[in-house]
Design a protein around this motif. Sequence first.
Motif, PDB file in Angstrom:
ATOM      1  N   GLY A 169      -5.874  -4.298   0.204  1.00 31.18           N
ATOM      2  CA  GLY A 169      -4.957  -5.395   0.465  1.00 31.18           C
ATOM      3  C   GLY A 169      -5.653  -6.731   0.572  1.00 31.18           C
ATOM      4  N   PHE A 178      -3.891   9.981  -3.686  1.00 36.40           N
ATOM      5  CA  PHE A 178      -3.507   9.005  -2.659  1.00 36.40           C
ATOM      6  C   PHE A 178      -4.744   8.350  -2.057  1.00 36.40           C
ATOM      7  CE2 PHE A 178      -1.753   8.040   1.629  1.00 36.40           C
ATOM      8  CZ  PHE A 178      -0.643   7.320   1.239  1.00 36.40           C
ATOM      9  N   LEU A 185      -2.206  -7.162   9.673  1.00 39.23           N
ATOM     10  CA  LEU A 185      -1.880  -5.802  10.103  1.00 39.23           C
ATOM     11  C   LEU A 185      -2.485  -5.518  11.477  1.00 39.23           C
ATOM     12  CD1 LEU A 185      -0.646  -2.995   9.287  1.00 39.23           C
ATOM     13  CD2 LEU A 185      -2.957  -2.386   8.610  1.00 39.23           C
ATOM     14  N   PRO A 195      -4.068  -9.915   4.595  1.00 39.59           N
ATOM     15  CA  PRO A 195      -3.107  -8.861   4.951  1.00 39.59           C
ATOM     16  C   PRO A 195      -3.698  -7.884   5.970  1.00 39.59           C
ATOM     17  CG  PRO A 195      -3.054  -9.227   2.609  1.00 39.59           C
ATOM     18  CD  PRO A 195      -4.201 -10.041   3.141  1.00 39.59           C
ATOM     19  N   PHE A 205      -4.068  12.338   8.716  1.00 35.55           N
ATOM     20  CA  PHE A 205      -4.974  11.414   8.037  1.00 35.55           C
ATOM     21  C   PHE A 205      -4.293  10.728   6.859  1.00 35.55           C
ATOM     22  CE2 PHE A 205      -7.658  14.725   9.961  1.00 35.55           C
ATOM     23  CZ  PHE A 205      -8.132  13.935  10.978  1.00 35.55           C
ATOM     24  N   VAL A 206      -3.360  11.444   6.242  1.00 33.87           N
ATOM     25  CA  VAL A 206      -2.594  10.815   5.170  1.00 33.87           C
ATOM     26  C   VAL A 206      -1.785   9.650   5.752  1.00 33.87           C
ATOM     27  CG1 VAL A 206      -0.739  11.143   3.502  1.00 33.87           C
ATOM     28  CG2 VAL A 206      -2.496  12.882   3.763  1.00 33.87           C
ATOM     29  N   TRP A 212      -2.535   8.041   8.415  1.00 35.60           N
ATOM     30  CA  TRP A 212      -3.511   7.014   8.773  1.00 35.60           C
ATOM     31  C   TRP A 212      -3.856   6.158   7.550  1.00 35.60           C
ATOM     32  CZ3 TRP A 212      -8.012   5.478   6.901  1.00 35.60           C
ATOM     33  CH2 TRP A 212      -8.710   4.554   7.659  1.00 35.60           C
ATOM     34  N   VAL A 213      -4.151   6.840   6.420  1.00 34.42           N
ATOM     35  CA  VAL A 213      -4.486   6.109   5.189  1.00 34.42           C
ATOM     36  C   VAL A 213      -3.329   5.202   4.793  1.00 34.42           C
ATOM     37  CG1 VAL A 213      -4.935   6.344   2.709  1.00 34.42           C
ATOM     38  CG2 VAL A 213      -6.132   7.789   4.322  1.00 34.42           C
ATOM     39  N   PHE A 214      -2.116   5.736   4.960  1.00 27.70           N
ATOM     40  CA  PHE A 214      -0.945   4.930   4.620  1.00 27.70           C
ATOM     41  C   PHE A 214      -0.918   3.655   5.458  1.00 27.70           C
ATOM     42  CE2 PHE A 214       3.467   3.705   5.386  1.00 27.70           C
ATOM     43  CZ  PHE A 214       3.849   3.439   4.079  1.00 27.70           C
ATOM     44  N   VAL A 215      -1.109   3.793   6.758  1.00 28.76           N
ATOM     45  CA  VAL A 215      -1.018   2.618   7.637  1.00 28.76           C
ATOM     46  C   VAL A 215      -2.137   1.617   7.359  1.00 28.76           C
ATOM     47  CG1 VAL A 215      -1.190   1.827  10.037  1.00 28.76           C
ATOM     48  CG2 VAL A 215       0.197   3.825   9.473  1.00 28.76           C
ATOM     49  N   PHE A 216      -3.386   2.102   7.327  1.00 29.02           N
ATOM     50  CA  PHE A 216      -4.485   1.148   7.266  1.00 29.02           C
ATOM     51  C   PHE A 216      -4.880   0.726   5.852  1.00 29.02           C
ATOM     52  CE2 PHE A 216      -4.944   2.669  11.576  1.00 29.02           C
ATOM     53  CZ  PHE A 216      -5.225   1.499  12.245  1.00 29.02           C
ATOM     54  N   GLN A 217      -4.489   1.505   4.834  1.00 29.66           N
ATOM     55  CA  GLN A 217      -4.884   1.126   3.488  1.00 29.66           C
ATOM     56  C   GLN A 217      -3.711   0.685   2.617  1.00 29.66           C
ATOM     57  OE1 GLN A 217      -8.160   1.337   2.739  1.00 29.66           O
ATOM     58  NE2 GLN A 217      -9.002   2.823   4.157  1.00 29.66           N
ATOM     59  N   TYR A 218      -2.554   1.277   2.862  1.00 29.88           N
ATOM     60  CA  TYR A 218      -1.415   0.944   1.999  1.00 29.88           C
ATOM     61  C   TYR A 218      -0.539  -0.156   2.588  1.00 29.88           C
ATOM     62  CZ  TYR A 218      -2.376   4.652  -1.342  1.00 29.88           C
ATOM     63  OH  TYR A 218      -2.955   5.423  -2.309  1.00 29.88           O
ATOM     64  N   LEU A 219      -0.401  -0.162   3.914  1.00 32.64           N
ATOM     65  CA  LEU A 219       0.427  -1.222   4.506  1.00 32.64           C
ATOM     66  C   LEU A 219      -0.091  -2.629   4.205  1.00 32.64           C
ATOM     67  CD1 LEU A 219       1.864  -0.155   7.984  1.00 32.64           C
ATOM     68  CD2 LEU A 219       3.027  -0.428   5.794  1.00 32.64           C
ATOM     69  N   PRO A 220      -1.411  -2.858   4.201  1.00 32.95           N
ATOM     70  CA  PRO A 220      -1.863  -4.199   3.814  1.00 32.95           C
ATOM     71  C   PRO A 220      -1.357  -4.618   2.428  1.00 32.95           C
ATOM     72  CG  PRO A 220      -3.668  -3.019   4.819  1.00 32.95           C
ATOM     73  CD  PRO A 220      -2.537  -2.036   4.681  1.00 32.95           C
ATOM     74  N   LEU A 221      -1.131  -3.628   1.561  1.00 38.29           N
ATOM     75  CA  LEU A 221      -0.600  -3.972   0.233  1.00 38.29           C
ATOM     76  C   LEU A 221       0.820  -4.521   0.357  1.00 38.29           C
ATOM     77  CD1 LEU A 221      -1.841  -0.959  -1.902  1.00 38.29           C
ATOM     78  CD2 LEU A 221      -2.736  -3.268  -1.858  1.00 38.29           C
TER      79      LEU A 221
END
Lengths: 234, 321
Positions: free
Chosen positions: A60, A51, A68, A64, B39-40, B42-51
């Motif tokens: 992103g 992950f 955010l 994006p 932290f997972v 956190w990574v989801f919000v700041f790194q995956y949400l932009p996707l």
Amino acid sequence: MIFTYSGLITGFKISVLRTVIGTAAGLISGSMLAYTLARSDFQARKFISAFLAVTMYVSGGLIPGFILMKDLHLINTFAVYILPGLVSAFNVFVIRSFIDGLPYALQESAKLDGANDFTIYWRVILPLCKPALATVALFLAVGQWNSWFDTYLFNGSNESLTTLQYELMKILQSTTTSATNAQDAANMAQRMAQVSPESVKMAITIIVTVPILIVYPFLQKYFVKGMTLGAVKS
Amino acid sequence: MKTISSNVENVYEPAEQTKKSAWKVLKNQKYLYYMSIPFVLWVFVFQYLPLWGWTMAFQKYRPGVGFFEQKWVGLEHFRTLFQDDHFYQVLRNTLAMSLMGLIAGFIVPVVFALMLNEVRLQVMKRFVQTVSYLPHFVSWVVAAGIVTKMLSTDGGVVNSLLISLHIIDQPIQFMAQGHWFWGIVTGADIWKETGWNAIIYLAAISGIGPELYEAARVDGASRLRQMWHITLPGIRPTIIVLLIMSIGHLLGTGFEKQFLLGNHLVIDYSEVLDLYALNYGLAMGRYSFGTAINIFNSVISLILLFAANGIFKRFTNESIM
């Protein structure tokens, strides 16, 4: 006096603050996550590693990311300097590789003494990780201290959240273009009447560079090791 | 007691762990979960949400309007992008500077590391190395200031030197002429990152067994031959891994240098994809169009990464995945 240039004092305060807070927060979160990933028996280890690793290659992008921050109401806040960069995959992997190299017997004996996983992390692992932490601290601190683009993008209009690098960047941008632009040259001449941009530029350049020059030779032996650790593992 | 022994042994005997119920392990590891889940997330919000934000590129995105109320426009923004002549100029600049940076940023540190490795005087070696890292820690803002100052027409070191050597009679306006820009960016990059990038190669070189060199010396190999036949093959895996990674970052070279060193006179040569997204997307409120540029950038980067990885895997058996 160059200190009449208001951006200088605020910029210095904010730059120091973001460096101290950002480094401390990044160290704690990075090392905590790294410890769980170094535990070979941890169920979610593989998933979390993957992950995290993905973020090293896919991002992103600028817009994006900007949207955010806007949706999270982080624009025009100090938190925007700290939160987005809190967990960096590279730093986590550097610390994890270091923990991997520590003898497992240490954790084992702590466990026999009845310590839980958090206590092991805090009392056993962290003190032993100093070399890796020093490396990561250097990366984080330099990153925070040198960064200007987040100020430009998120807090550019808010003078109370300006940073030294951003102030320096503004002066540089105005002088490079002014040489060829009559209008700008006129503006600059006007501003020069108050404080010479050249002297402010010099002052900021010295303020932002000297701390790094002083600190980095002492940390050299650590970061050389840290760089290679990160490279081998990730 | 059982947990402990399984901790130690499960690397070799994973069967031990699967015997226990997953639930029990989960309970045993609750602290590990407390320590990682935040932290997972956190990574989801700041790194995956932009996707997730990539969906904007397929909408006529208006800020402040809910996701389901946005108007979908399909590939319209990409069509606009690919029909824009400006886009091809920006793409050319990005590729040119990335390629120059890739070649220089790859060859120079290797050569530097090889040369430094030949320095027999330890004090000298350490001193050179320490000095060479230094620029890495200096911000691009300061670096751009130094470069601009050195290349300036009134009193810049470079122009003064060239004039005093009678190579030129008139100072060259380095920062005002587009065709100098790519070279200046690449040069600044080499100055800033060579020492830093050489660290990994130097570490790899120090991992090569001294007996190889001894054997070569017995056979009468010169130092140049030793370098060619022992040192270089010895660091080959490192070189290839780093090369693949930098190919993956080809379009993502960033825009700091270009932003800070560029000005409106050289914009035809300095504008790169991210700056284009910034100037023609964000600054104009065309979020969807800007996102389309970002997507193009990311997708091409990924393709390059996988292609480079695949090619090297096939021909050299070295890869990162």
